[in-house]
Design an enzyme around this catalytic site. Structure first.
Site, PDB file in Angstrom:
ATOM      1  CG  HIS A   1      -1.648  -1.244   1.500  1.00 29.36           C
ATOM      2  ND1 HIS A   1      -2.888  -1.535   1.012  1.00 29.36           N
ATOM      3  CD2 HIS A   1      -1.243  -2.353   2.188  1.00 29.36           C
ATOM      4  CE1 HIS A   1      -3.252  -2.755   1.416  1.00 29.36           C
ATOM      5  NE2 HIS A   1      -2.255  -3.269   2.120  1.00 29.36           N
TER       6      HIS A   1
ATOM      7  CB  SER B   1      13.165  23.203 -14.518  1.00 30.49           C
ATOM      8  OG  SER B   1      12.399  24.397 -14.580  1.00 30.49           O
TER       9      SER B   1
ATOM     10  CE  LYS C   1      10.932  20.637 -11.148  1.00 30.26           C
ATOM     11  NZ  LYS C   1      10.024  19.702 -10.481  1.00 30.26           N
TER      12      LYS C   1
ATOM     13  CD  GLU D   1       8.146  12.898 -15.402  1.00 31.20           C
ATOM     14  OE1 GLU D   1       7.161  13.637 -15.306  1.00 31.20           O
ATOM     15  OE2 GLU D   1       9.305  13.324 -15.466  1.00 31.20           O
TER      16      GLU D   1
END
Ligand code: ARG
Length: 459
Positions: A157, A278, A284, A291
């Site tokens: 979980h 970024s 970043k 992704e």
């Protein structure tokens, strides 16, 4: 003007819209090499069986080689009016060698031709998937080897469950991609029957030798039923099915990398080679490859569903619907190969943060099960009662804002009078992982045994 292939029956040519919806050359030109290999095998067989004169078959086979080099060097002019790769090649063959070109299509149809071409193409993708998977598994084994005894939290979980090792977690993916590998290999064995010689659907009256063409194209045998041979697309669906399951595994790992590389987790850092920055936020470092893998998986599932839908309502045998098989498979294959390669690169390059993994492993009461097991083993309590007592101790620690090993013996005794000092030996994460020695468990010795087994299997 009417069509050169079937103009005999037609007075007028097709409407421009008809041509647009009908043409597949825009994508099936990717099967040019397979089409030419199939035609060369067919021509050789036509000569060997005396159906076509050897001189004509030789001219055909030579001409086809010329066309292949024209295509490979980008000199070939594909024509939409000629609909597909099969007719583009045949028309060019006629330009090159004249009348003998018209003999190539003896005892053959585009129906067995396209099934053959597409099978050869998909077979190459199964082989490429196998290589991609082997590379990825090798990268995962490298990570597992390096951190066979590094502790980290195991989750259910996404809540801290029990301590496990980094190596064990990496090896879980080796098992998944190992099954993907065996699925790809199984599919190849099952699909490797030649459709060539099924002709339009019923076979042919010419004395062809299907064994010969099957062998020339690397098939194990000719497909046994001509109706099935021209209308079967199971091989493409099985590739998409295996690709989908593999993609699902890629996506789960990608998701973990996204989570693990976040500032909140800091379990891993991804290499600069597989990250992006970024344009506005200087701090970043984004896991874009992970992704994109996660996203591309959706396209692969989509292709699987799309082809299932195309096929499910088709009466035997060939229907033009089946021309819609290729773009789905091409797109899925391209994205699977890219995703496998990107994942391999990310896994090879990433650095697990051993200290952060260990710190996280020790928090969240991850050794509560070890405490309950101690109550069973040493005090002889039923597991349910041990579970209850441990639960009370977790609540006590939570309230005190500490972890289980920080509780005093007095606090422990307040939950069960029989508890002794010995309990503290099982509350550390190292002890926890070292105790999980059951076959397939997370103890480093078990993990190393599995790494060794995989290395031996893969050679
Ligand atoms: N372009 C067609 C396809 O991809 C080739 C087969 C055409 N056969 C036919 N009977 N129209 O399926």
């Amino acid at each position: 003007t009417s069509n050169t292939m079937w103009g005999g029956r037609f007075a007028a040519g097709p409407d421009a819209i008809m041509e647009a919806i009908n043409a597949s050359i825009g994508f099936d030109k990717r099967m040019a090499a397979q089409d030419i290999a199939g035609s060369r095998a067919h021509a050789a067989m036509l000569a060997a069986t005396g159906i076509v004169q050897t001189s004509d078959a030789d001219a055909i086979r030579e001409g086809l080689l010329t066309i292949l080099s024209e295509i490979e060097s980008g000199k070939f002019a594909f024509s939409t009016a000629l609909e597909d790769i099969h007719m583009n090649v045949e028309a060019r063959l006629t330009d090159l060698i004249g009348a003998p070109a018209g003999r190539l299509h003896t005892a053959r149809s585009r129906n067995d031709q396209v099934a053959t071409d597409f099978k050869l193409w998909v077979r190459d993708q199964l082989d490429a998937s196998e290589q991609g998977l082997l590379q990825l598994i090798d990268a995962l084994l490298g990570q597992a080897d390096a951190g066979a005894d590094w502790v980290m939290p195991g989750f259910t979980h996404l809540q801290t469950a029990q301590p496990v090792t980094w190596g064990h977690h990496m090896m879980a993916y080796v098992e998944m991609f190992g099954r993907d590998l065996s699925r790809v290999r199984d599919a190849r064995v099952r699909m490797n029957e030649s459709p060539l010689g099924a002709a339009a659907l019923a076979g042919t009256s010419f004395p062809i030798d299907r064994q010969m063409t099957a062998q020339a194209l690397g098939f194990d045998r000719p497909a046994a039923n001509s109706l099935d041979a021209v209308s079967d697309r199971d091989f493409a669906l099985e590739f998409l099915g295996a690709a989908s399951i593999c993609a699902m595994h890629l996506s789960r790992l990608a998701e973990e990398l996204v989570i693990w590389s976040s500032a909140q987790f800091r379990f891993v850092s991804l290499s600069d080679r597989f990250s992006t920055g970024s344009s506005i936020m200087p701090q970043k470092k984004n896991p874009d490859a992970a992704e994109l893998i996660r996203a591309k998986v959706g396209r692969i599932f989509g292709a699987n569903t799309a082809l299932m839908m195309v096929m499910k309502g088709l009466p035997l045998t060939y229907s033009k619907d089946m021309q819609e098989d290729k773009e789905q498979v091409f797109d899925a294959a391209d994205n699977l190969m890219l995703a496998l390669a990107a994942m391999e690169g990310m896994v090879r390059d990433m650095t697990a943060n051993r200290e952060n993994l260990a710190a996280a492993a020790g928090s969240g009461f991850s050794t509560a099960t070890d405490l309950a097991d101690w109550l069973v083993r040493v005090l002889g309590l039923p597991f349910r009662e041990a579970h209850h007592i441990t639960g009370a101790l977790v609540a006590m620690a939570e309230k005190a804002g500490c972890d289980l090993p920080d509780l005093s013996l007095e606090q422990m005794k307040s939950a069960h009078a029989g508890i002794t000092d010995d309990v503290f030996t099982v509350l550390g994460v190292e002890n926890s992982i070292n105790s999980r020695v059951s076959y397939g468990g997370t103890a480093p010795a078990q993990v190393r045994a599995q790494i060794a087994r995989w290395k031996e299997t893969l050679g």
